[in-house]
Write a protein that holds these residues in place. Sequence first.
Motif, PDB file in Angstrom:
ATOM      1  N   LEU A 183      11.127   6.067   0.185  1.00 22.48           N
ATOM      2  CA  LEU A 183      10.106   6.441  -0.793  1.00 22.48           C
ATOM      3  C   LEU A 183      10.569   6.176  -2.225  1.00 22.48           C
ATOM      4  CD1 LEU A 183       7.255   7.465  -0.673  1.00 22.48           C
ATOM      5  CD2 LEU A 183       8.106   9.800  -0.945  1.00 22.48           C
ATOM      6  N   GLU A 184      11.857   6.424  -2.508  1.00 16.33           N
ATOM      7  CA  GLU A 184      12.380   6.161  -3.860  1.00 16.33           C
ATOM      8  C   GLU A 184      12.310   4.674  -4.180  1.00 16.33           C
ATOM      9  OE1 GLU A 184      16.607   6.171  -6.339  1.00 16.33           O
ATOM     10  OE2 GLU A 184      16.566   6.593  -4.193  1.00 16.33           O
ATOM     11  N   GLU A 185      12.757   3.847  -3.239  1.00 17.73           N
ATOM     12  CA  GLU A 185      12.741   2.400  -3.451  1.00 17.73           C
ATOM     13  C   GLU A 185      11.323   1.875  -3.606  1.00 17.73           C
ATOM     14  OE1 GLU A 185      16.791   1.429  -0.823  1.00 17.73           O
ATOM     15  OE2 GLU A 185      14.793   1.411   0.097  1.00 17.73           O
ATOM     16  N   ALA A 186      10.411   2.396  -2.791  1.00 12.71           N
ATOM     17  CA  ALA A 186       9.017   1.959  -2.873  1.00 12.71           C
ATOM     18  C   ALA A 186       8.410   2.319  -4.231  1.00 12.71           C
ATOM     19  CB  ALA A 186       8.212   2.589  -1.744  1.00 12.71           C
ATOM     20  N   GLY A 187       8.754   3.500  -4.737  1.00 16.03           N
ATOM     21  CA  GLY A 187       8.242   3.907  -6.043  1.00 16.03           C
ATOM     22  C   GLY A 187       8.769   3.019  -7.163  1.00 16.03           C
ATOM     23  N   LEU A 188      10.043   2.653  -7.084  1.00 12.28           N
ATOM     24  CA  LEU A 188      10.629   1.783  -8.097  1.00 12.28           C
ATOM     25  C   LEU A 188      10.065   0.363  -8.010  1.00 12.28           C
ATOM     26  CD1 LEU A 188      14.345   2.998  -7.900  1.00 12.28           C
ATOM     27  CD2 LEU A 188      12.751   3.360  -9.803  1.00 12.28           C
ATOM     28  N   PHE A 189       9.815  -0.088  -6.784  1.00  7.28           N
ATOM     29  CA  PHE A 189       9.208  -1.412  -6.610  1.00  7.28           C
ATOM     30  C   PHE A 189       7.784  -1.418  -7.169  1.00  7.28           C
ATOM     31  CE2 PHE A 189       7.038  -4.650  -3.863  1.00  7.28           C
ATOM     32  CZ  PHE A 189       7.699  -5.751  -4.376  1.00  7.28           C
ATOM     33  N   PHE A 190       7.061  -0.330  -6.974  1.00  8.04           N
ATOM     34  CA  PHE A 190       5.720  -0.200  -7.547  1.00  8.04           C
ATOM     35  C   PHE A 190       5.781  -0.268  -9.072  1.00  8.04           C
ATOM     36  CE2 PHE A 190       2.549   2.714  -9.445  1.00  8.04           C
ATOM     37  CZ  PHE A 190       1.405   1.991  -9.156  1.00  8.04           C
ATOM     38  N   ARG A 191       6.796   0.373  -9.660  1.00 10.15           N
ATOM     39  CA  ARG A 191       6.954   0.331 -11.121  1.00 10.15           C
ATOM     40  C   ARG A 191       7.153  -1.110 -11.596  1.00 10.15           C
ATOM     41  NH1 ARG A 191      11.903   3.341 -14.221  1.00 10.15           N
ATOM     42  NH2 ARG A 191      13.083   1.790 -13.038  1.00 10.15           N
ATOM     43  N   LEU A 192       7.969  -1.866 -10.878  1.00  6.91           N
ATOM     44  CA  LEU A 192       8.210  -3.265 -11.233  1.00  6.91           C
ATOM     45  C   LEU A 192       6.923  -4.078 -11.128  1.00  6.91           C
ATOM     46  CD1 LEU A 192      11.158  -5.519 -10.188  1.00  6.91           C
ATOM     47  CD2 LEU A 192       8.848  -6.281  -9.752  1.00  6.91           C
ATOM     48  N   VAL A 193       6.230  -3.950 -10.003  1.00  7.07           N
ATOM     49  CA  VAL A 193       4.992  -4.714  -9.790  1.00  7.07           C
ATOM     50  C   VAL A 193       3.954  -4.341 -10.842  1.00  7.07           C
ATOM     51  CG1 VAL A 193       3.053  -5.060  -8.208  1.00  7.07           C
ATOM     52  CG2 VAL A 193       5.396  -5.073  -7.330  1.00  7.07           C
ATOM     53  N   SER A 194       3.862  -3.067 -11.156  1.00  9.98           N
ATOM     54  CA  SER A 194       2.883  -2.607 -12.152  1.00  9.98           C
ATOM     55  C   SER A 194       3.189  -3.177 -13.530  1.00  9.98           C
ATOM     56  CB  SER A 194       2.866  -1.084 -12.221  1.00  9.98           C
ATOM     57  OG  SER A 194       2.418  -0.535 -11.012  1.00  9.98           O
ATOM     58  N   ILE A 210       0.249  -8.999   5.578  1.00 13.84           N
ATOM     59  CA  ILE A 210      -0.258  -7.978   4.658  1.00 13.84           C
ATOM     60  C   ILE A 210      -0.594  -6.681   5.390  1.00 13.84           C
ATOM     61  CG2 ILE A 210      -2.213  -7.420   3.149  1.00 13.84           C
ATOM     62  CD1 ILE A 210      -2.195 -10.370   2.288  1.00 13.84           C
ATOM     63  N   ARG A 211      -1.110  -6.780   6.583  1.00 11.53           N
ATOM     64  CA  ARG A 211      -1.489  -5.562   7.320  1.00 11.53           C
ATOM     65  C   ARG A 211      -0.285  -4.715   7.714  1.00 11.53           C
ATOM     66  NH1 ARG A 211      -2.389  -9.749  10.984  1.00 11.53           N
ATOM     67  NH2 ARG A 211      -1.002  -9.750  12.794  1.00 11.53           N
ATOM     68  N   ASP A 212       0.915  -5.286   7.638  1.00 13.75           N
ATOM     69  CA  ASP A 212       2.121  -4.547   8.010  1.00 13.75           C
ATOM     70  C   ASP A 212       2.868  -3.970   6.810  1.00 13.75           C
ATOM     71  OD1 ASP A 212       1.763  -5.102  10.736  1.00 13.75           O
ATOM     72  OD2 ASP A 212       2.762  -7.044  10.545  1.00 13.75           O
ATOM     73  N   TRP A 213       2.304  -4.088   5.618  1.00  9.27           N
ATOM     74  CA  TRP A 213       3.036  -3.649   4.436  1.00  9.27           C
ATOM     75  C   TRP A 213       3.176  -2.127   4.345  1.00  9.27           C
ATOM     76  CZ3 TRP A 213       4.131  -6.200  -0.700  1.00  9.27           C
ATOM     77  CH2 TRP A 213       4.496  -7.535  -0.505  1.00  9.27           C
ATOM     78  N   THR A 214       2.266  -1.399   4.932  1.00 12.44           N
ATOM     79  CA  THR A 214       2.420   0.065   4.923  1.00 12.44           C
ATOM     80  C   THR A 214       3.716   0.464   5.602  1.00 12.44           C
ATOM     81  OG1 THR A 214       0.025   0.446   4.920  1.00 12.44           O
ATOM     82  CG2 THR A 214       1.420   2.257   5.659  1.00 12.44           C
ATOM     83  N   GLU A 215       4.016  -0.176   6.719  1.00 15.58           N
ATOM     84  CA  GLU A 215       5.276   0.073   7.427  1.00 15.58           C
ATOM     85  C   GLU A 215       6.469  -0.290   6.558  1.00 15.58           C
ATOM     86  OE1 GLU A 215       7.773  -2.222  10.911  1.00 15.58           O
ATOM     87  OE2 GLU A 215       5.588  -2.227  11.028  1.00 15.58           O
ATOM     88  N   LEU A 216       6.339  -1.358   5.779  1.00 12.50           N
ATOM     89  CA  LEU A 216       7.430  -1.805   4.912  1.00 12.50           C
ATOM     90  C   LEU A 216       7.642  -0.867   3.727  1.00 12.50           C
ATOM     91  CD1 LEU A 216       9.468  -3.996   3.990  1.00 12.50           C
ATOM     92  CD2 LEU A 216       7.543  -5.205   2.951  1.00 12.50           C
ATOM     93  N   ILE A 217       6.543  -0.316   3.203  1.00 14.25           N
ATOM     94  CA  ILE A 217       6.609   0.507   1.993  1.00 14.25           C
ATOM     95  C   ILE A 217       6.627   1.977   2.370  1.00 14.25           C
ATOM     96  CG2 ILE A 217       5.537   0.958  -0.252  1.00 14.25           C
ATOM     97  CD1 ILE A 217       4.333  -1.837  -0.099  1.00 14.25           C
ATOM     98  N   ASP A 220       3.866   4.682   3.436  1.00 17.83           N
ATOM     99  CA  ASP A 220       2.934   5.327   2.502  1.00 17.83           C
ATOM    100  C   ASP A 220       1.731   4.408   2.272  1.00 17.83           C
ATOM    101  OD1 ASP A 220       1.632   6.281   0.107  1.00 17.83           O
ATOM    102  OD2 ASP A 220       3.429   7.440  -0.330  1.00 17.83           O
ATOM    103  N   GLU A 221       0.598   4.742   2.871  1.00 14.15           N
ATOM    104  CA  GLU A 221      -0.585   3.885   2.778  1.00 14.15           C
ATOM    105  C   GLU A 221      -1.109   3.774   1.349  1.00 14.15           C
ATOM    106  OE1 GLU A 221      -3.628   5.056   5.465  1.00 14.15           O
ATOM    107  OE2 GLU A 221      -2.383   4.836   7.259  1.00 14.15           O
ATOM    108  N   VAL A 222      -1.076   4.884   0.617  1.00 13.79           N
ATOM    109  CA  VAL A 222      -1.601   4.880  -0.749  1.00 13.79           C
ATOM    110  C   VAL A 222      -0.751   3.987  -1.645  1.00 13.79           C
ATOM    111  CG1 VAL A 222      -2.056   6.283  -2.788  1.00 13.79           C
ATOM    112  CG2 VAL A 222      -2.609   7.172  -0.512  1.00 13.79           C
ATOM    113  N   LEU A 223       0.577   4.123  -1.532  1.00 12.90           N
ATOM    114  CA  LEU A 223       1.482   3.312  -2.346  1.00 12.90           C
ATOM    115  C   LEU A 223       1.400   1.837  -1.951  1.00 12.90           C
ATOM    116  CD1 LEU A 223       3.469   3.566  -4.632  1.00 12.90           C
ATOM    117  CD2 LEU A 223       5.277   4.069  -2.979  1.00 12.90           C
ATOM    118  N   ALA A 224       1.322   1.576  -0.657  1.00 10.59           N
ATOM    119  CA  ALA A 224       1.186   0.194  -0.189  1.00 10.59           C
ATOM    120  C   ALA A 224      -0.096  -0.434  -0.731  1.00 10.59           C
ATOM    121  CB  ALA A 224       1.198   0.156   1.330  1.00 10.59           C
TER     122      ALA A 224
END
Length: 259
Positions: A183-194, A210-217, A220-224
């Motif tokens: 979750l920490e890494e996903a949040g930081l990656f979201f910051r970069l993408v944003s 693309i349909r498998d990105w929730t599993e990768l992130i 978290d469906e909302v963050l993905a």
Amino acid sequence: MTSPHVKLDIDATREKLDALGLGYANEALDALLAEAVSIEMPAHQFLERLLDTERAGREERRIKTMLKTSKIPTGQTLENFDFAFQPAIERSRIETLATGAWIRNAEVILLQGPPGVGKSHLLVGLGIRAIQLGFSVQYYRFDELLTAIKADGDLPPTRLKSRKYMSSSLLLIDEMGFDPMNLEEAGLFFRLVSYRYARGAMIITTNKSIRDWTELIAGDEVLAAAILDRLLHRSHVLNIKGRSYRLRDLEELLTKQSA
């Protein structure tokens, strides 16, 4: 035989070229002067040739420096990509992307497909072409990127935006999807993408659809959804399906050994 006066004039010209920082022109001066005399080259043409030599030398130095600082792997270019082996990739589409217009528009290229089909080769080739076109480029394997953004996790925005993964015109992210983010890494990656959204271009290679990105992130469906919303808004998605180059090489080796 060159007269002493002519030699003194050439030496004075060399000093002036050096003082102006025209080192490549200085190195080429003797050869260009000899050519100019032998073919009675007009003065304006000689000057143009001298300046072209300087410009070409500087451009070659710039590209070499940028390739080194960008951390792009060497040896893979668009010119040596085997389009015949991978017909799933439209050559005309890659040639259009090679113009760099999408980089100016801060768009994203998403290269999807199984291992070995040429995703990384295209990423590197397009990155090299971007450098040749004058863009700043930075390459990361995805695990290296996560290490970098976690190390900078507490930096304030004013310092964070100077990091190369934020400030480069083109960010190359290779081999995303082999390990899921927490979750920490996903949040930081979201910051970069944003931050890079509408500011800087990216190329991402991934073995996940693309349909498998929730599993990768981090599951978290909302963050993905938030990450994909920004990545896909201005994107070029290339789904590469085909044989593996590495398996092809292995097959050829086994065929030779059994012959």
